[in-house]
Scaffold this motif. Structure first.
Motif, short mmCIF file in Angstrom:
data_model
loop_
_atom_site.label_atom_id
_atom_site.label_comp_id
_atom_site.label_asym_id
_atom_site.label_seq_id
_atom_site.Cartn_x
_atom_site.Cartn_y
_atom_site.Cartn_z
N ARG A 186 0.81 -1.21 0.00
CA ARG A 186 0.00 0.00 0.00
C ARG A 186 0.84 1.27 0.00
O ARG A 186 0.42 2.32 -0.45
CB ARG A 186 -0.91 -0.01 1.24
CG ARG A 186 -1.89 1.15 1.32
CD ARG A 186 -3.11 0.92 0.48
NE ARG A 186 -4.15 1.90 0.76
CZ ARG A 186 -4.53 2.85 -0.07
NH1 ARG A 186 -3.96 2.96 -1.25
NH2 ARG A 186 -5.50 3.68 0.24
N THR A 187 2.07 1.19 0.51
CA THR A 187 2.88 2.39 0.67
C THR A 187 3.71 2.76 -0.54
O THR A 187 4.27 3.86 -0.60
CB THR A 187 3.83 2.23 1.89
OG1 THR A 187 4.74 1.17 1.63
CG2 THR A 187 3.04 1.93 3.15
N VAL A 188 3.84 1.84 -1.51
CA VAL A 188 4.69 2.12 -2.68
C VAL A 188 3.99 1.70 -3.97
O VAL A 188 3.09 0.85 -3.96
CB VAL A 188 6.05 1.40 -2.58
CG1 VAL A 188 6.84 1.90 -1.39
CG2 VAL A 188 5.88 -0.11 -2.52
N PHE A 189 4.46 2.27 -5.09
CA PHE A 189 3.86 1.99 -6.39
C PHE A 189 4.86 1.28 -7.30
O PHE A 189 5.95 1.79 -7.56
CB PHE A 189 3.39 3.30 -7.04
CG PHE A 189 2.23 3.94 -6.32
CD1 PHE A 189 0.92 3.70 -6.73
CD2 PHE A 189 2.44 4.75 -5.22
CE1 PHE A 189 -0.15 4.27 -6.06
CE2 PHE A 189 1.38 5.33 -4.54
CZ PHE A 189 0.08 5.07 -4.96
N ASP A 190 4.45 0.10 -7.76
CA ASP A 190 5.23 -0.66 -8.72
C ASP A 190 4.77 -0.33 -10.13
O ASP A 190 3.70 0.25 -10.33
CB ASP A 190 5.05 -2.17 -8.51
CG ASP A 190 5.45 -2.63 -7.13
OD1 ASP A 190 6.46 -2.13 -6.61
OD2 ASP A 190 4.73 -3.49 -6.56
N VAL A 191 5.57 -0.74 -11.12
CA VAL A 191 5.15 -0.68 -12.52
C VAL A 191 4.69 -2.09 -12.92
O VAL A 191 5.44 -3.05 -12.79
CB VAL A 191 6.29 -0.22 -13.44
CG1 VAL A 191 5.81 -0.18 -14.89
CG2 VAL A 191 6.80 1.15 -13.01
N GLN A 192 3.43 -2.18 -13.36
CA GLN A 192 2.87 -3.46 -13.78
C GLN A 192 2.38 -3.33 -15.22
O GLN A 192 1.86 -2.29 -15.63
CB GLN A 192 1.69 -3.85 -12.88
CG GLN A 192 2.01 -3.94 -11.41
CD GLN A 192 2.13 -5.36 -10.93
OE1 GLN A 192 2.25 -6.29 -11.73
NE2 GLN A 192 2.09 -5.55 -9.62
N ARG A 193 2.55 -4.42 -15.98
CA ARG A 193 2.02 -4.47 -17.35
C ARG A 193 0.70 -5.23 -17.32
O ARG A 193 0.64 -6.37 -16.88
CB ARG A 193 3.02 -5.16 -18.28
CG ARG A 193 2.56 -5.15 -19.76
CD ARG A 193 3.64 -5.66 -20.70
NE ARG A 193 4.09 -6.99 -20.32
CZ ARG A 193 5.33 -7.28 -19.90
NH1 ARG A 193 6.23 -6.32 -19.79
NH2 ARG A 193 5.66 -8.52 -19.58
N LEU A 194 -0.37 -4.58 -17.79
CA LEU A 194 -1.71 -5.14 -17.74
C LEU A 194 -2.22 -5.44 -19.14
O LEU A 194 -2.16 -4.58 -20.02
CB LEU A 194 -2.66 -4.15 -17.05
CG LEU A 194 -4.16 -4.47 -17.09
CD1 LEU A 194 -4.49 -5.68 -16.23
CD2 LEU A 194 -4.97 -3.26 -16.63
N ASN A 195 -2.73 -6.65 -19.34
CA ASN A 195 -3.40 -7.02 -20.58
C ASN A 195 -4.87 -6.64 -20.43
O ASN A 195 -5.59 -7.24 -19.62
CB ASN A 195 -3.25 -8.51 -20.86
CG ASN A 195 -3.80 -8.90 -22.22
OD1 ASN A 195 -4.98 -8.69 -22.51
ND2 ASN A 195 -2.96 -9.49 -23.07
N VAL A 196 -5.32 -5.65 -21.19
CA VAL A 196 -6.68 -5.13 -21.01
C VAL A 196 -7.73 -6.11 -21.51
O VAL A 196 -8.92 -5.94 -21.22
CB VAL A 196 -6.84 -3.76 -21.71
CG1 VAL A 196 -5.84 -2.75 -21.16
CG2 VAL A 196 -6.69 -3.89 -23.22
N LYS A 197 -7.32 -7.08 -22.25
CA LYS A 197 -8.27 -8.07 -22.78
C LYS A 197 -8.48 -9.21 -21.79
O LYS A 197 -9.60 -9.63 -21.52
CB LYS A 197 -7.78 -8.61 -24.12
CG LYS A 197 -8.84 -9.33 -24.92
CD LYS A 197 -8.34 -9.59 -26.35
CE LYS A 197 -9.45 -10.22 -27.19
NZ LYS A 197 -9.01 -10.45 -28.59
#
Length: 809
Positions: A336-347
């Motif tokens: 909750r305290t930090v933000f990662d970079v994630q790759r999301l498949n919108v499909k």
């Protein structure tokens, strides 16, 4: 038959005589009574209601203001005020014959559910009590629960059947008494005063725009065209929430794609021709979720179905082979305290970790191929810029940034050898600079403005070039780096004199340029400019029901602070009211690390439309005017920052613009703190204050901030609870309520993630413990600011009544 006919004639005669007498009285009513002196507390209201034919004096021509009023006379006045139709029956009460003076009025009130009897009796000659008056007025004027928390010292004396009505009366500021004296009998003057206030509920004066017109959500917001140009999507209100609609080739399909019940749609964009991504948040919690929907409204789903998270779209990867359905997110679902970079498949909804935040990264930047290769990390109160040469290699530090300096990477150069950044290292204002990634050294300065920070750039991916640099002083300005774009900008400006505009989408299309234009008196209009024909056409107006000539002009101003610093701001005066001796609202902005700007401001226009001058100022700690002004606000809450506000008030008074006895201070968030500080530390300046979700204690505020806020940075900017405890206590309004001299109104959302509800609760309780009242509006389904239309109506209605009570002559 004769008996029925006789009864009908008698009834008709009574009705006719009473109706004629009311009309005649309305035409001949005196403006005043000799026994009501000009300095009487209700003289103005008595004169007003007498002129309207609502009230009347005695047979001796006097008003007898201090005589108790009967239930029957109350019914007569109330029915006239409500302009009720004649009742169907005159047999509502056994103790009021059809020939009674009160018959029409009492029976009309009964048929409208306003009065009730006791065992069939109305008791018209009985004297009216204050709690009975409350119930009559609440039912007559349909006063509803509005979320204002009220209290009475003698609330235990209020009858159970009247308690809610007495509360409603105070919620709507018809009374502001701490002791209601519910069993006391009502005098004629008291009833007039309360009745006049009830009548004025929701009234719109001459040249005043209805509050509902200001608060209606924009008819059309955020127009965006699909990549193939076949569809246009936009936001429009439906059942209290903004929903996504689409049109095809300019033909409205009335196709609503979304149906959000408990969430607002914050923003959206076309991912590709077949899918729209949008962001939502529930009840003000700022737990932003990413959703996907197709142009037919199908396959609408939450792509980030986690609790207590915040997701932001970084960029689409659909231009990359093999990633046609991918988008990059900044999201804190792992921690909750930090933000990662994630790759999301919108499909498919599948999510893959691209860059894990070790705990100190505050922002990420991707290269032209969508690889996260640059990051800014916390290093205590200082920062480091981290870089990796390839997508899987280790991040290494390349630049140290000291506290007080700024370096904001905004894009890689198209050959990836450099990074463009906004930086004030070695200078006062933020400039657009290049940083050489090969030599790890600062490169050339692309553009610097000595008076203001560079805030953004305009990019052409077709030309692979920066077209213009954006900065803001009194208004938004551009420094052009591309001749073609400069000529286009100048051509559009000629078509829209006096307006600011921004080109949306492709900044240099071959033919049609989509743009959004606005001004201080226009919330915005979407246009399309044709480069080939040099013509412009209106596409959609955001607030078509409000005309520009009804609104007030916002003028850039500046004044000197007591230490010689120049403070820039904006002055808005009500139309046709002159520029001298006006009632004023001082409106410090929230943040505080933002700035006020020229343009349409709904709150400012509401206040100006109701006759108030408004002063906004970019006090020290504000952004946009360089780091000297910005850093001068560090640990100056309630001190130099507040002095800048005070100096603005004194400037208004010295200029003769503001009436020194009719000035209020109102603000939200930090502005709410500033309002409390003004009421506490300079109480002689203000006749009233309004705190909208502002911190009341610097110590408790920092203890309840969101987990992803930078605590060390906040300690440097606001104060360290251990090292600066004495200073923070000295400038916490909560600990100095004994200095307050004027009334304060409060408003707070229960779900506020930034300023905890406790900040308002504790301030209100501290004030009430001193025997001083404070209207306190609490909304259960709101966060940091009210978003729901009904809640906004309640808030601004109450705010305007509060100001009118304490500022209007």
């Amino acid at each position: 038959m004769k008996q029925k006919l006789s009864m009908f004639i008698s009834m008709f005669f009574v009705c006719t005589i009473l109706t004629l007498s009311i009309h005649a009285y309305a035409e001949t009513a005196p403006k005043s009574f000799s026994d009501v002196k000009e300095n009487h507390y209700a003289s103005k209201e008595i004169s007003k209601l007498a002129q309207l034919g609502i009230i009347e004096g005695g047979s001796d021509g006097l008003f007898h203001p201090d005589s108790e009023i009967t239930r029957g006379m109350t019914a007569l006045w109330l029915s006239k005020a409500l302009k009720l139709k004649e009742p169907v029956s005159l047999k509502g009460f056994i103790d009021i014959p059809e020939s009674s003076t009160y018959s029409l009025a009492v029976n009309a009130l009964k048929e409208n559910g306003i009065v009730q009897g006791d065992e069939g009796r109305f008791n018209p000659e009985a004297l009216l009590t204050r709690e009975q008056m409350a119930s009559l007025l609440v039912r007559a004027f349909k006063l509803k629960e509005n979320g204002v928390n009220v209290w009475f010292k003698d609330e235990s004396l209020i009858g159970e059947s009247h308690y809610k009505d007495v509360v409603r009366l105070k919620q709507h500021l018809i009374t502001d008494q701490l002791e209601y004296l519910p069993k006391n009998q009502v005098t004629r003057a008291q009833l007039v005063l309360f009745l006049s206030r009830a009548i004025s509920q929701g009234e719109t004066g001459k040249d005043e725009i209805p509050l509902s017109d200001f608060l209606r959500k924009s008819k059309t917001k955020g127009i965006q065209t699909s990549p193939d140009g076949k569809f246009t999507a936009y936001l429009e209100e439906f059942e209290g929430h903004l929903q996504i609609y689409v049109e095809q080739d300019g033909v409205e399909l009335d196709a609503r794609l979304t149906n959000m019940k408990d969430r607002d749609i914050e923003d959206f964009y076309w991912f590709n021709n077949d899918r729209i991504l949008y962001i939502s948040s529930v009840h003000g919690l700022e737990d932003y979720h990413v959703h996907s929907v197709d142009p037919q409204g199908k396959e609408d789903k939450d792509l980030t179905p986690y609790d207590n998270i915040r997701a932001d779209i970084m960029e689409s990867l659909s231009y990359l082979p093999g990633h046609e359905n991918d988008v990059l997110l900044s999201i804190n679902n792992r921690d909750r305290t930090v933000f990662d970079v994630q790759r999301l498949n919108v499909k498919t909804g599948k999510m893959d970790l691209v860059a894990e935040n070790p705990g100190n990264i505050t922002s990420w930047l991707t290269d032209v191929y969508g690889e996260a290769r640059l990051a800014v990390a916390k290093d205590g109160v200082n920062s480091k810029v981290l870089y990796r040469s390839a997508g899987q290699s280790k991040f290494e530090p390349i630049l140290d940034v000291n506290f007080g300096d700024t370096f904001k990477p905004i894009m890689f150069s198209f050959d990836e050898s450099q990074v463009f950044a906004l930086s004030d290292i070695g200078r006062n204002t933020m400039a657009l600079v290049k940083y050489n990634l090969n030599t790890k050294t600062m490169g050339e300065t692309v553009y610097e403005n000595p008076d203001a920070d560079v805030t953004n750039i305009v990019i052409s991916y077709k030309k692979q070039a920066i077209l213009a640099v954006k900065y803001e002083t009194d208004k938004v300005h551009y420094h052009f780096l591309d001749k073609e774009f400069e000529q286009l900008h100048q051509a559009i400006a000629k078509k829209l004199p006096g307006q600011q505009f921004v080109i949306t989408g492709n900044p240099l299309p071959e033919t049609n340029v989509n743009l959004f234009a606005y001004s201080d008196r226009s919330s915005g209009v979407y246009y399309q400019y044709n480069r080939k024909t040099d013509s412009i056409k209106k596409v959609k107006d955001t607030l078509s029901w409000i005309k520009e000539d009804q609104l007030a002009e916002m003028k850039p101003i500046s004044y000197g602070a007591r230490d010689g610093l120049t403070i820039n701001g904006y002055l808005t005066l009500p139309r046709n009211a002159g520029d001298k001796n006006l009632p004023f609202v001082i409106l410090p902005h929230g943040g505080p690390w933002v700035r006020d700007s020229w343009g349409y401001d709904r709150e400012v226009q509401i206040l100006a439309n109701r006759g108030y001058g408004v002063l906004q100022m970019n006090f020290r700690g504000s952004t946009g005017y360089g780091k000297t002004l910005f850093n001068a606000g560090n640990k100056q809450w309630g001190q130099a920052m507040q002095n800048d506000i005070t100096d603005g008030v004194n400037w208004l008074i010295k200029e003769g613009t503001a009436d020194p006895k009719r000035i209020a201070i109102y603000g939200a968030s930090y502005g709410g703190y500033a309002a409390l500080a003004g009421m506490t530390f300079t109480p002689e300046l203000y006749a009233a204050g309004i705190d909208y979700m502002g911190p009341s204690s610097l110590l408790t505020f920092l203890n309840t901030m969101p987990p992803y806020w930078d605590k060390k940075k906040m300690y440097r900017q606001v104060g360290d609870p251990e090292l600066d405890k004495q200073m923070m206590e000295a400038y916490s309004p909560l600990l100095h309520v004994d200095r307050i001299k004027a009334p304060i109104m409060f408003a707070q959302g229960v779900n506020d993630p930034r300023v905890n509800r406790k900040e308002s609760d504790q301030m209100v309780m501290a004030i009430r413990q001193r025997g001083i009242d404070a209207p306190y509006m609490i909304k259960e389904n709101e966060g940091h600011g009210f978003r729901n239309y009904d809640n906004q109506m309640d808030f601004y209605t109450t705010l305007l009544k509060f100001l009118d009570t304490h500022l209007k002559k």
